[in-house]
Write an enzyme that holds these catalytic residues in place. Sequence first.
Site, PDB file in Angstrom:
ATOM      1  N   ASN A  34     -56.278  49.341 -13.382  1.00 40.65           N
ATOM      2  CA  ASN A  34     -55.444  48.729 -14.422  1.00 40.65           C
ATOM      3  C   ASN A  34     -54.985  47.351 -13.944  1.00 40.65           C
ATOM      4  OD1 ASN A  34     -52.739  48.946 -13.060  1.00 40.65           O
ATOM      5  ND2 ASN A  34     -53.264  51.115 -13.141  1.00 40.65           N
ATOM      6  N   ALA A  35     -54.209  46.666 -14.780  1.00 42.38           N
ATOM      7  CA  ALA A  35     -53.905  45.248 -14.553  1.00 42.38           C
ATOM      8  C   ALA A  35     -52.733  45.013 -13.598  1.00 42.38           C
ATOM      9  CB  ALA A  35     -53.625  44.567 -15.895  1.00 42.38           C
TER      10      ALA A  35
END
Length: 226
Positions: A34-35
């Site tokens: 994820n970011a």
Amino acid sequence: AVLALRDRPLAGTCVLVTAGPTHEAIDPVRYIANASSGKMGYAVAAEAARRGAEVCLVSGPTSLPCPAGVTRVDVVSAADMRDAVMARAPWADVAVCAAAVADYTPAAPADHKLKKAEGRLGSVELVETADILAGLAASGEVGYVVGFAAETRDLLDNARAKLTSKGVDLLVANDVSRPDSAFGSDTDHVWLVDDAGAEELDTLTKAEVAADIWDRVQADLGREGG
Ligand code: CTP
Ligand code: CA
């Protein structure tokens, strides 16, 4: 001694912090991530060390340097992070779970690089990961537990629900739909949510948010500095 307490209000306190994303293997060369940059958790760990705490930072894969005075334990997957955290729970007085832990992981990671022709990459079966924060709070091993919540809508309702369902002492609610609080942003706009209510902070740098979190934790623990 008075001076020392003012400068190092967390001296003698053992602090466990999680940070960063986790990587969940699909095969030896592919993963789900994820970011998360890890910056918020690293700022929390750095500020605790500055205030005199003994700090263990359990970090998923990031490109950040280990903050001064902090011991870092590197992990990759959600399962690794959980093992590393639970092993250190008996040691910790305060835990802050800032990691963006993967919510799902591949049910059966392949032990070889999957080939397109095998036809297994079009859909990957996923299973839910264990909730590290909820497990830590439920263990009762850590006196004070802080969680984060990343939301894009119904921020305070979702945050209050997480405060209760995860059984934490303080929840830092982050509206990641705001440009001044997005993933990867240098600033955050958060609310500190506990049983007594929700306090909105200004748009602040992550270092400033970390300082406000520790001010609150110290006040709750009766460990106010100067
Ligand atoms: N968390 C955790 N382990 C997980 C998932 C989340 O420890 N497997 C922790 C995060 O570190 C954070 C808090 O739980 O402190 C909330 O994470 P968030 O992603 O906002 O909430 P979830 O409970 O995962 O719910 P959802 O993603 O569906 O909003
Ligand atoms: Ca989640």
